[in-house]
Structures are given as C-alpha cells and as structure tokens.
Design a protein around this motif. Structure first.
Motif, short mmCIF file in Angstrom:
data_model
loop_
_atom_site.label_atom_id
_atom_site.label_comp_id
_atom_site.label_asym_id
_atom_site.label_seq_id
_atom_site.Cartn_x
_atom_site.Cartn_y
_atom_site.Cartn_z
N ARG A 36 0.81 -1.22 0.00
CA ARG A 36 0.00 0.00 0.00
C ARG A 36 0.84 1.27 0.00
O ARG A 36 0.39 2.32 -0.41
CB ARG A 36 -0.98 0.01 1.17
N LYS A 37 2.09 1.17 0.44
CA LYS A 37 2.99 2.33 0.42
C LYS A 37 3.42 2.69 -1.01
O LYS A 37 3.74 3.84 -1.28
CB LYS A 37 4.26 2.04 1.23
N TYR A 38 3.45 1.68 -1.90
CA TYR A 38 4.09 1.88 -3.20
C TYR A 38 3.20 1.64 -4.42
O TYR A 38 3.54 2.07 -5.52
CB TYR A 38 5.32 0.97 -3.31
N ILE A 39 2.09 0.94 -4.24
CA ILE A 39 1.24 0.58 -5.38
C ILE A 39 -0.07 1.35 -5.28
O ILE A 39 -0.64 1.47 -4.19
CB ILE A 39 0.96 -0.95 -5.39
N LEU A 44 -4.04 -2.14 -6.55
CA LEU A 44 -3.75 -3.13 -5.52
C LEU A 44 -5.02 -3.83 -5.06
O LEU A 44 -5.03 -5.05 -4.92
CB LEU A 44 -3.04 -2.47 -4.34
N ASN A 45 -6.08 -3.07 -4.86
CA ASN A 45 -7.34 -3.69 -4.43
C ASN A 45 -7.82 -4.72 -5.45
O ASN A 45 -8.32 -5.78 -5.07
CB ASN A 45 -8.42 -2.63 -4.21
N TYR A 71 15.03 -12.36 -11.60
CA TYR A 71 14.51 -11.61 -10.46
C TYR A 71 15.01 -12.19 -9.14
O TYR A 71 15.28 -11.44 -8.20
CB TYR A 71 12.98 -11.60 -10.45
N SER A 72 15.15 -13.50 -9.06
CA SER A 72 15.62 -14.12 -7.81
C SER A 72 17.04 -13.64 -7.48
O SER A 72 17.41 -13.58 -6.32
CB SER A 72 15.57 -15.64 -7.89
N GLU A 73 17.80 -13.28 -8.50
CA GLU A 73 19.15 -12.78 -8.29
C GLU A 73 19.19 -11.28 -8.07
O GLU A 73 19.92 -10.79 -7.21
CB GLU A 73 20.04 -13.17 -9.48
N THR A 74 18.39 -10.53 -8.84
CA THR A 74 18.44 -9.07 -8.73
C THR A 74 17.74 -8.54 -7.48
O THR A 74 18.00 -7.41 -7.08
CB THR A 74 17.83 -8.38 -9.97
N LEU A 75 16.90 -9.36 -6.86
CA LEU A 75 16.19 -8.88 -5.67
C LEU A 75 16.97 -9.09 -4.37
O LEU A 75 16.54 -8.67 -3.31
CB LEU A 75 14.81 -9.54 -5.57
N ILE A 76 18.13 -9.72 -4.48
CA ILE A 76 18.98 -9.85 -3.29
C ILE A 76 19.39 -8.44 -2.86
O ILE A 76 19.96 -7.69 -3.64
CB ILE A 76 20.22 -10.73 -3.57
N GLY A 77 19.03 -8.07 -1.66
CA GLY A 77 19.35 -6.73 -1.17
C GLY A 77 18.42 -5.64 -1.64
O GLY A 77 18.64 -4.47 -1.37
N ALA A 78 17.36 -6.00 -2.36
CA ALA A 78 16.40 -4.99 -2.85
C ALA A 78 15.60 -4.42 -1.68
O ALA A 78 15.35 -5.10 -0.68
CB ALA A 78 15.46 -5.62 -3.86
N ASP A 79 15.17 -3.18 -1.84
CA ASP A 79 14.33 -2.58 -0.81
C ASP A 79 12.85 -2.91 -1.08
O ASP A 79 12.52 -3.51 -2.10
CB ASP A 79 14.56 -1.08 -0.71
N GLU A 80 12.00 -2.52 -0.14
CA GLU A 80 10.57 -2.83 -0.24
C GLU A 80 9.94 -2.31 -1.53
O GLU A 80 9.17 -3.01 -2.18
CB GLU A 80 9.81 -2.22 0.94
N LYS A 81 10.30 -1.10 -1.91
CA LYS A 81 9.72 -0.49 -3.11
C LYS A 81 10.07 -1.30 -4.35
O LYS A 81 9.21 -1.56 -5.20
CB LYS A 81 10.19 0.95 -3.26
N GLU A 82 11.33 -1.72 -4.47
CA GLU A 82 11.76 -2.53 -5.61
C GLU A 82 11.03 -3.87 -5.65
O GLU A 82 10.60 -4.32 -6.72
CB GLU A 82 13.27 -2.77 -5.56
N ILE A 83 10.88 -4.49 -4.50
CA ILE A 83 10.20 -5.78 -4.43
C ILE A 83 8.74 -5.63 -4.84
O ILE A 83 8.24 -6.40 -5.66
CB ILE A 83 10.32 -6.39 -3.01
N CYS A 84 8.06 -4.63 -4.31
CA CYS A 84 6.64 -4.42 -4.63
C CYS A 84 6.45 -4.17 -6.13
O CYS A 84 5.59 -4.78 -6.76
CB CYS A 84 6.07 -3.25 -3.82
N GLY A 85 7.26 -3.30 -6.70
CA GLY A 85 7.17 -3.01 -8.13
C GLY A 85 7.45 -4.25 -8.96
O GLY A 85 6.76 -4.53 -9.94
N ASN A 86 8.44 -5.01 -8.56
CA ASN A 86 8.81 -6.23 -9.27
C ASN A 86 7.68 -7.25 -9.27
O ASN A 86 7.36 -7.84 -10.30
CB ASN A 86 10.07 -6.81 -8.64
#
Length: 155
Positions: A36-39, A44-45, A71-86
């Motif tokens: 909900r912070k990023y989408i 989202l609903n 994605y399993s490799e690029t999300l290592i160390g990703a922040d919440e915003k990156e994960i949500c967008g991904n």
C-alpha cells in the motif's frame, strides 16, 4: 519479505504457472501494508482479488522462467519499493493476454489487452512503446491498468 520472494522466484516452474500466480497474489496479500505504500490503491485492491482461473496465464512471449530466475538474483538486497514493483510487474507479465496484433506504432511487439481497475474499459497496449488504444483510438495511457480477465477478452 526479501528472502520469501527470492525463494518463490527460485521455485518457479512454468508447468505450475497457476500455482505460482496464486502464490504471488498470496504474497501481496500477506504484505498488504507494505504494498500500500508503493502501489496505487485501486490497482492493488483489484490485484489482491485475482484468481488464476480468471486469466489466460502465460500468453506473452516473455521467458517467464528466465524472468523469475533473473529476479531471484536481482532482488537480493532490494528494498521494499523494488520488491513491490517487481512483483506487480511479474503479475502483469503472467496475466496479461497478448494478442496476435502487431503494435501499429512501433511494429516491434504484439499488443496486450488490459482493463481499467473498475473493469469498465478495455485497452490494447504495447509494453514496448507504451501506446494505449481504446475502441481503436489512441488515448493517453491511464494511470492505472490491470490485466483483462478471460471474460473481458472473450466479449
């Protein structure tokens, strides 16, 4: 959150796409407050209510297995915003129906069928050049779009 999504992507199996899709939706629902912070709220609903049976999954020419592995490799160390967008992009890649119709603008990709979040409008859109059409007319790309359902595509 990070380890959970990485593990989900590492376990991707193209032969079990409906199950993977359902797990992505469950992931979103389990982390609702963060998403909900990023989408955007309406998107989202809608996405949180998706059922795999409502969509033609995996119709794009995207290499979903390759995407999940990458994605399993690029999300290592990703922040919440990156994960949500991904995760939202992965839902889009899996659930959006790709037509046989070549984009009239870039001639480089086939059009996909999307919907407004209220399910009242159907769009054809190009992921490559981002043009959007409604009823055969070019329009300004809506701020929020979601994949069209089987029912919308068939009508």
């Amino acid at each position: 959150m990070n380890k959970e999504i990485i593990q989900l992507y590492k376990n991707f199996d193209n032969n079990k796409l409906p199950l993977f899709f359902e797990k992505l939706i469950l992931f979103i629902n389990n982390h609702d407050k963060i998403f909900r912070k990023y989408i955007l709220e309406d998107s989202l609903n809608s996405i949180e209510q998706f059922k795999e049976s409502e969509f033609y999954l995996g119709t794009t020419d995207d290499n979903l297995e390759g995407l999940a592995l990458g994605y399993s490799e690029t999300l290592i160390g990703a922040d919440e915003k990156e994960i949500c967008g991904n995760v939202i992009h992965m839902i889009w890649d899996i659930a959006t129906f790709m037509t046989d119709e070549l984009c009239p603008s870039c001639q480089d990709a086939n059009l996909k069928i999307a919907s407004s979040t209220d399910r009242n409008n159907i769009y054809k859109t190009c992921d490559n050049c981002l043009i959007t059409m409604e009823n055969g007319q070019f329009i300004e790309r809506p701020k929020e779009m979601i994949p069209a359902t089987k029912e919308q595509i068939n009508s």
